[in-house]
Design a protein around this motif. Structure first.
Motif, PDB file in Angstrom:
ATOM      1  N   ASP A  16       0.979  -1.344  -0.112  1.00 22.53           N
ATOM      2  CA  ASP A  16       0.069   0.046  -0.077  1.00 22.53           C
ATOM      3  C   ASP A  16       0.794   1.318   0.142  1.00 22.53           C
ATOM      4  O   ASP A  16       0.530   2.257  -0.264  1.00 22.53           O
ATOM      5  N   VAL A  17       2.163   1.243   0.294  1.00 20.84           N
ATOM      6  CA  VAL A  17       2.973   2.360   0.389  1.00 20.84           C
ATOM      7  C   VAL A  17       4.279   1.912  -0.507  1.00 20.84           C
ATOM      8  O   VAL A  17       4.840   1.274  -0.621  1.00 20.84           O
ATOM      9  N   ALA A  18       4.383   3.155  -1.276  1.00 19.64           N
ATOM     10  CA  ALA A  18       5.583   3.034  -2.277  1.00 19.64           C
ATOM     11  C   ALA A  18       6.710   3.621  -1.475  1.00 19.64           C
ATOM     12  O   ALA A  18       6.657   4.516  -0.768  1.00 19.64           O
ATOM     13  N   GLU A  19       7.734   3.168  -2.330  1.00 22.09           N
ATOM     14  CA  GLU A  19       9.061   3.694  -1.884  1.00 22.09           C
ATOM     15  C   GLU A  19       9.279   5.159  -1.886  1.00 22.09           C
ATOM     16  O   GLU A  19       8.860   5.889  -2.538  1.00 22.09           O
ATOM     17  N   GLY A  20       9.573   5.533  -0.516  1.00 26.74           N
ATOM     18  CA  GLY A  20       9.774   7.108  -0.485  1.00 26.74           C
ATOM     19  C   GLY A  20       8.335   7.827  -0.344  1.00 26.74           C
ATOM     20  O   GLY A  20       8.309   9.231  -0.338  1.00 26.74           O
ATOM     21  N   GLU A  21       7.393   7.077  -0.172  1.00 26.63           N
ATOM     22  CA  GLU A  21       6.085   7.848   0.095  1.00 26.63           C
ATOM     23  C   GLU A  21       5.651   7.513   1.576  1.00 26.63           C
ATOM     24  O   GLU A  21       6.142   6.717   2.229  1.00 26.63           O
ATOM     25  N   VAL A  22       4.300   8.326   1.992  1.00 25.74           N
ATOM     26  CA  VAL A  22       3.759   8.132   3.211  1.00 25.74           C
ATOM     27  C   VAL A  22       2.418   8.169   2.997  1.00 25.74           C
ATOM     28  O   VAL A  22       1.744   9.039   2.184  1.00 25.74           O
TER      29      VAL A  22
END
Ligand code: FES
Length: 109
Positions: A16-22
């Motif tokens: 649900d969370v992409a790398e570098g994202e929140v």
């Protein structure tokens, strides 16, 4: 028999969370949490900034820190230590995270 009390709650899928994202998500009966992926690691904190109640999920990650979108306090991912600190801003609360079979759990106790 162990005296360990299991308090970890299911938060989301690791995908649900992409790398570098929140992202912001909710767990029933609890305040919203922010889930971060940085350097392949997952972190979970309170979503509300300890300064003035901005949503940190609307901020951005830079150099291992989450930057608040309102007054730009910077919090270390994992420890919550604050930098570039507006007056009255304390540490950000992070929770212990476990990932099992692609599911993120956090100890929200
Ligand atoms: S609301 Fe986050 S730094 Fe002010």
């Amino acid at each position: 028999m162990s005296d360990t009390v299991l308090t970890a709650m299911k938060i989301c899928s690791i995908d649900d969370v992409a790398e570098g994202e929140v992202i912001k998500t909710s767990v029933e009966g609890r305040d919203p949490v922010a889930v971060y992926k940085s350097g392949g690691q997952i972190y979970v904190s309170n979503d509300v900034c300890p300064h003035a109640e901005a949503s940190l999920a609307e901020g951005y990650i830079e150099d291992g820190r989450i930057i608040c979108p309102v007054h730009f306090a910077e919090f270390d991912l994992g420890t919550g230590e604050v930098h570039n600190q507006p007056v009255g801003c304390g540490k950000l609360k992070f929770y212990t995270v476990t990932v099992v079979a692609g599911v993120v759990y956090a100890d929200l106790a």
